[in-house]
Design a protein around this motif. Sequence first.
Motif, PDB file in Angstrom:
ATOM      1  N   THR A 212      46.162  49.070  42.851  1.00  0.00           N
ATOM      2  CA  THR A 212      46.373  50.218  41.976  1.00  0.00           C
ATOM      3  C   THR A 212      46.270  49.823  40.507  1.00  0.00           C
ATOM      4  O   THR A 212      46.613  48.699  40.118  1.00  0.00           O
ATOM      5  CB  THR A 212      47.744  50.859  42.237  1.00  0.00           C
ATOM      6  N   THR A 213      45.781  50.736  39.717  1.00  0.00           N
ATOM      7  CA  THR A 213      45.703  50.502  38.275  1.00  0.00           C
ATOM      8  C   THR A 213      46.940  51.034  37.554  1.00  0.00           C
ATOM      9  O   THR A 213      47.010  50.974  36.321  1.00  0.00           O
ATOM     10  CB  THR A 213      44.453  51.189  37.702  1.00  0.00           C
ATOM     11  N   GLY A 214      47.885  51.528  38.295  1.00  0.00           N
ATOM     12  CA  GLY A 214      49.123  52.002  37.694  1.00  0.00           C
ATOM     13  C   GLY A 214      49.939  50.849  37.134  1.00  0.00           C
ATOM     14  O   GLY A 214      49.751  49.674  37.485  1.00  0.00           O
ATOM     15  N   SER A 215      50.882  51.189  36.285  1.00  0.00           N
ATOM     16  CA  SER A 215      51.650  50.160  35.583  1.00  0.00           C
ATOM     17  C   SER A 215      52.566  49.367  36.506  1.00  0.00           C
ATOM     18  O   SER A 215      53.036  48.288  36.150  1.00  0.00           O
ATOM     19  CB  SER A 215      52.498  50.811  34.487  1.00  0.00           C
ATOM     20  N   ASN A 216      52.832  49.888  37.715  1.00  0.00           N
ATOM     21  CA  ASN A 216      53.730  49.192  38.630  1.00  0.00           C
ATOM     22  C   ASN A 216      53.010  48.232  39.563  1.00  0.00           C
ATOM     23  O   ASN A 216      53.632  47.542  40.353  1.00  0.00           O
ATOM     24  CB  ASN A 216      54.522  50.196  39.467  1.00  0.00           C
ATOM     25  N   GLY A 217      51.672  48.181  39.520  1.00  0.00           N
ATOM     26  CA  GLY A 217      50.890  47.334  40.422  1.00  0.00           C
ATOM     27  C   GLY A 217      50.673  45.934  39.843  1.00  0.00           C
ATOM     28  O   GLY A 217      50.896  45.670  38.657  1.00  0.00           O
ATOM     29  N   SER A 218      50.226  45.045  40.731  1.00  0.00           N
ATOM     30  CA  SER A 218      49.991  43.664  40.293  1.00  0.00           C
ATOM     31  C   SER A 218      48.778  43.552  39.373  1.00  0.00           C
ATOM     32  O   SER A 218      48.715  42.661  38.513  1.00  0.00           O
ATOM     33  CB  SER A 218      49.811  42.747  41.511  1.00  0.00           C
ATOM     34  N   THR A 219      47.808  44.450  39.524  1.00  0.00           N
ATOM     35  CA  THR A 219      46.617  44.412  38.676  1.00  0.00           C
ATOM     36  C   THR A 219      46.982  44.691  37.227  1.00  0.00           C
ATOM     37  O   THR A 219      46.528  43.984  36.307  1.00  0.00           O
ATOM     38  CB  THR A 219      45.577  45.433  39.159  1.00  0.00           C
ATOM     39  N   ALA A 220      47.832  45.714  37.008  1.00  0.00           N
ATOM     40  CA  ALA A 220      48.239  46.043  35.642  1.00  0.00           C
ATOM     41  C   ALA A 220      49.063  44.907  35.039  1.00  0.00           C
ATOM     42  O   ALA A 220      48.899  44.549  33.860  1.00  0.00           O
ATOM     43  CB  ALA A 220      49.037  47.348  35.638  1.00  0.00           C
ATOM     44  N   ALA A 221      49.942  44.315  35.840  1.00  0.00           N
ATOM     45  CA  ALA A 221      50.743  43.201  35.330  1.00  0.00           C
ATOM     46  C   ALA A 221      49.855  42.007  34.967  1.00  0.00           C
ATOM     47  O   ALA A 221      50.070  41.344  33.936  1.00  0.00           O
ATOM     48  CB  ALA A 221      51.777  42.790  36.378  1.00  0.00           C
ATOM     49  N   MET A 222      48.863  41.783  35.815  1.00  0.00           N
ATOM     50  CA  MET A 222      47.938  40.669  35.522  1.00  0.00           C
ATOM     51  C   MET A 222      47.117  40.969  34.280  1.00  0.00           C
ATOM     52  O   MET A 222      46.856  40.070  33.461  1.00  0.00           O
ATOM     53  CB  MET A 222      47.020  40.461  36.735  1.00  0.00           C
ATOM     54  N   ASP A 223      46.683  42.201  34.105  1.00  0.00           N
ATOM     55  CA  ASP A 223      45.899  42.567  32.921  1.00  0.00           C
ATOM     56  C   ASP A 223      46.695  42.344  31.637  1.00  0.00           C
ATOM     57  O   ASP A 223      46.145  41.885  30.622  1.00  0.00           O
ATOM     58  CB  ASP A 223      45.454  44.030  33.012  1.00  0.00           C
TER      59      ASP A 223
ATOM     60  N   ASP B 280      56.713  38.978  35.201  1.00  0.00           N
ATOM     61  CA  ASP B 280      56.557  40.374  35.660  1.00  0.00           C
ATOM     62  C   ASP B 280      55.543  40.451  36.796  1.00  0.00           C
ATOM     63  O   ASP B 280      55.756  41.152  37.796  1.00  0.00           O
ATOM     64  CB  ASP B 280      56.115  41.263  34.502  1.00  0.00           C
ATOM     65  N   TYR B 281      54.434  39.720  36.624  1.00  0.00           N
ATOM     66  CA  TYR B 281      53.412  39.727  37.682  1.00  0.00           C
ATOM     67  C   TYR B 281      53.940  39.063  38.951  1.00  0.00           C
ATOM     68  O   TYR B 281      53.698  39.554  40.069  1.00  0.00           O
ATOM     69  CB  TYR B 281      52.148  39.006  37.203  1.00  0.00           C
ATOM     70  N   VAL B 282      54.655  37.943  38.799  1.00  0.00           N
ATOM     71  CA  VAL B 282      55.185  37.239  39.972  1.00  0.00           C
ATOM     72  C   VAL B 282      56.112  38.141  40.771  1.00  0.00           C
ATOM     73  O   VAL B 282      56.119  38.121  42.028  1.00  0.00           O
ATOM     74  CB  VAL B 282      55.917  35.947  39.520  1.00  0.00           C
ATOM     75  N   ALA B 283      56.884  38.959  40.084  1.00  0.00           N
ATOM     76  CA  ALA B 283      57.792  39.884  40.776  1.00  0.00           C
ATOM     77  C   ALA B 283      57.005  40.892  41.620  1.00  0.00           C
ATOM     78  O   ALA B 283      57.364  41.176  42.778  1.00  0.00           O
ATOM     79  CB  ALA B 283      58.666  40.607  39.757  1.00  0.00           C
ATOM     80  N   VAL B 284      55.911  41.428  41.053  1.00  0.00           N
ATOM     81  CA  VAL B 284      55.088  42.384  41.817  1.00  0.00           C
ATOM     82  C   VAL B 284      54.409  41.677  42.980  1.00  0.00           C
ATOM     83  O   VAL B 284      54.319  42.216  44.096  1.00  0.00           O
ATOM     84  CB  VAL B 284      54.050  43.046  40.897  1.00  0.00           C
ATOM     85  N   HIS B 285      53.924  40.445  42.742  1.00  0.00           N
ATOM     86  CA  HIS B 285      53.279  39.698  43.830  1.00  0.00           C
ATOM     87  C   HIS B 285      54.266  39.449  44.966  1.00  0.00           C
ATOM     88  O   HIS B 285      53.885  39.500  46.156  1.00  0.00           O
ATOM     89  CB  HIS B 285      52.756  38.357  43.297  1.00  0.00           C
ATOM     90  N   GLY B 286      55.510  39.187  44.623  1.00  0.00           N
ATOM     91  CA  GLY B 286      56.514  38.997  45.666  1.00  0.00           C
ATOM     92  C   GLY B 286      56.657  40.223  46.545  1.00  0.00           C
ATOM     93  O   GLY B 286      56.798  40.103  47.772  1.00  0.00           O
TER      94      GLY B 286
ATOM     95  N   PHE C 201      49.158  40.193  31.174  1.00  0.00           N
ATOM     96  CA  PHE C 201      49.239  38.740  30.964  1.00  0.00           C
ATOM     97  C   PHE C 201      47.914  38.193  30.427  1.00  0.00           C
ATOM     98  O   PHE C 201      47.894  37.403  29.464  1.00  0.00           O
ATOM     99  CB  PHE C 201      49.609  38.059  32.280  1.00  0.00           C
ATOM    100  N   ASP C 202      46.808  38.598  31.026  1.00  0.00           N
ATOM    101  CA  ASP C 202      45.496  38.064  30.645  1.00  0.00           C
ATOM    102  C   ASP C 202      45.146  38.446  29.209  1.00  0.00           C
ATOM    103  O   ASP C 202      44.653  37.599  28.436  1.00  0.00           O
ATOM    104  CB  ASP C 202      44.430  38.593  31.605  1.00  0.00           C
ATOM    105  N   ALA C 203      45.391  39.692  28.843  1.00  0.00           N
ATOM    106  CA  ALA C 203      45.031  40.147  27.494  1.00  0.00           C
ATOM    107  C   ALA C 203      45.830  39.410  26.430  1.00  0.00           C
ATOM    108  O   ALA C 203      45.273  38.943  25.421  1.00  0.00           O
ATOM    109  CB  ALA C 203      45.256  41.656  27.383  1.00  0.00           C
ATOM    110  N   ARG C 204      47.134  39.287  26.636  1.00  0.00           N
ATOM    111  CA  ARG C 204      47.951  38.610  25.632  1.00  0.00           C
ATOM    112  C   ARG C 204      47.635  37.111  25.581  1.00  0.00           C
ATOM    113  O   ARG C 204      47.604  36.509  24.504  1.00  0.00           O
ATOM    114  CB  ARG C 204      49.431  38.821  25.960  1.00  0.00           C
ATOM    115  N   SER C 205      47.397  36.538  26.731  1.00  0.00           N
ATOM    116  CA  SER C 205      47.057  35.120  26.774  1.00  0.00           C
ATOM    117  C   SER C 205      45.756  34.851  26.020  1.00  0.00           C
ATOM    118  O   SER C 205      45.649  33.885  25.254  1.00  0.00           O
ATOM    119  CB  SER C 205      46.934  34.657  28.232  1.00  0.00           C
ATOM    120  N   GLN C 206      44.784  35.719  26.193  1.00  0.00           N
ATOM    121  CA  GLN C 206      43.512  35.548  25.500  1.00  0.00           C
ATOM    122  C   GLN C 206      43.685  35.664  23.984  1.00  0.00           C
ATOM    123  O   GLN C 206      43.062  34.925  23.213  1.00  0.00           O
ATOM    124  CB  GLN C 206      42.499  36.583  26.000  1.00  0.00           C
ATOM    125  N   GLU C 207      44.519  36.578  23.547  1.00  0.00           N
ATOM    126  CA  GLU C 207      44.781  36.719  22.105  1.00  0.00           C
ATOM    127  C   GLU C 207      45.395  35.448  21.525  1.00  0.00           C
ATOM    128  O   GLU C 207      45.015  34.998  20.444  1.00  0.00           O
ATOM    129  CB  GLU C 207      45.714  37.910  21.875  1.00  0.00           C
TER     130      GLU C 207
END
Length: 460
Positions: free
Chosen positions: A391-402, A365-371, A404-410
């Motif tokens: 942007t902190t919106g759900s369609n931005g790369s920051t939200a997609a990265m967040d 999902d993040y890779v798609a936004v980065h593209g 990924f990071d949160a689930r990966s940490q869990e």
Amino acid sequence: MTSTPRRTTRKTAAKRPARSRSKAPAAGAASPAGAVAVAAPAPQPAAPAAGPATGPAAGTAGTEDVPRLLNRWQLVAVLACLLFAVVTASLQVMSWHANRAAADNTEQLVRVQNIQSTLFRADALATTAFLTGGLEPPEQRAAYDDAIDSISRQIADAADAQPADRAALADLNSAVTGYNATIAQARANNRQGFPVGAEYLRTASTGLRDTTVSGSAIPVAKALVAANADRAESELGAQHPFLILLPGLVTLLLLWWVNRQLARRFRRHVNLGVAAAALTVAVLTVVAFAVAAVQAVHNGDLRDGSYATSYRESTARTAGNDAKANESLRLISRGSGQVYEDRWGVASQTVQDNASDETAALWDDYVAVHGRVVELDDGGKYDQAVRLATTTGSNGSTAAMDRFDARSQEIVQASGDATTRALRGGNTGILVLSVVTLLLGIAAAGLAVWGIGQRRREYA
């Protein structure tokens, strides 16, 4: 007249032989010559021919040898049993300690990997916030400060948990402090609109990763990760079932030899005491081997299962945050950021190689936004690319990265906890078995003494 003398002469001659036939003079009687006659000694009986000793002589020699032999055989049997008990129990204690060390090193590995990931996370937050210009969004500034505070706490915890890492952790703490100070300078200049702020940011971000400078944060963190991974994997592989067979096999061989010597001397095939000692050693050896084999398989499953999941997922999380930071650095460089895009590609490949199925989908999902960010930037729509990246919106790369990071940490935390629980939870039985082995090994020595004592009493 002439015939008379002749008759006298014949009578005299006839009487002379009678004197010669008379008894020999008694001992001590005077001989006619006046000497004393000495009696000849009586002849001695002939000595018997030399031959093998029999009867009491052989029994006397046995009385001197057999007790000494019994003492030697008893010493061999007792030492064999005691050495078996000590060596086998020691190997089991080492196995127990190895599992505890593996658990401790796995916990430390999770800590230092989290420090490394959080460093990249902080850098990603700082570079992304820098793109907005002027005052940073409060939530991003708070997230960065939380990341730096978390790193400081984790460094302190890691230093307390593993003394061997303290020197490296002290260097890491100094590097993080220097990085934070440079980021503060970049922010101050950015708020005032000075272009030098971007240079400070690039310096801080590059210095964080620089492998040519001694004491750079990320190289130190990577060295800590490698050291703790080596320790954890070494301890996970410290179960050696076949090694634990050796003391038992040697002891059984020695007890067989003692029993054989007793059988040859006393004409009995089996000594009950020595046989009972051998049976005790055999049972203990089989049990110890089985426990070590099961533990080795269990540790192998952990190494390939929850431990590997934790390690690989943490590697993916670290690379993911590194990629996000390079995305922002690309945009900060405005047209000359291809080097950062190349680094993004390397980091993205690392994520794909190590992420679990669940986080791999989030990374896609993040890779798609980065593209789309790259497409906008290459198409001359720089401002739109920056908005999509910040942007902190759900369609931005920051939200997609967040996400990924949160689930990966869990996943990292859950897998690491599962590994340490498994290593500690099933480890107490090994310690109990070592105590039982020591006590029963001593009992086996007592059985050997009892068995040889029976032969000693029989002989006496």
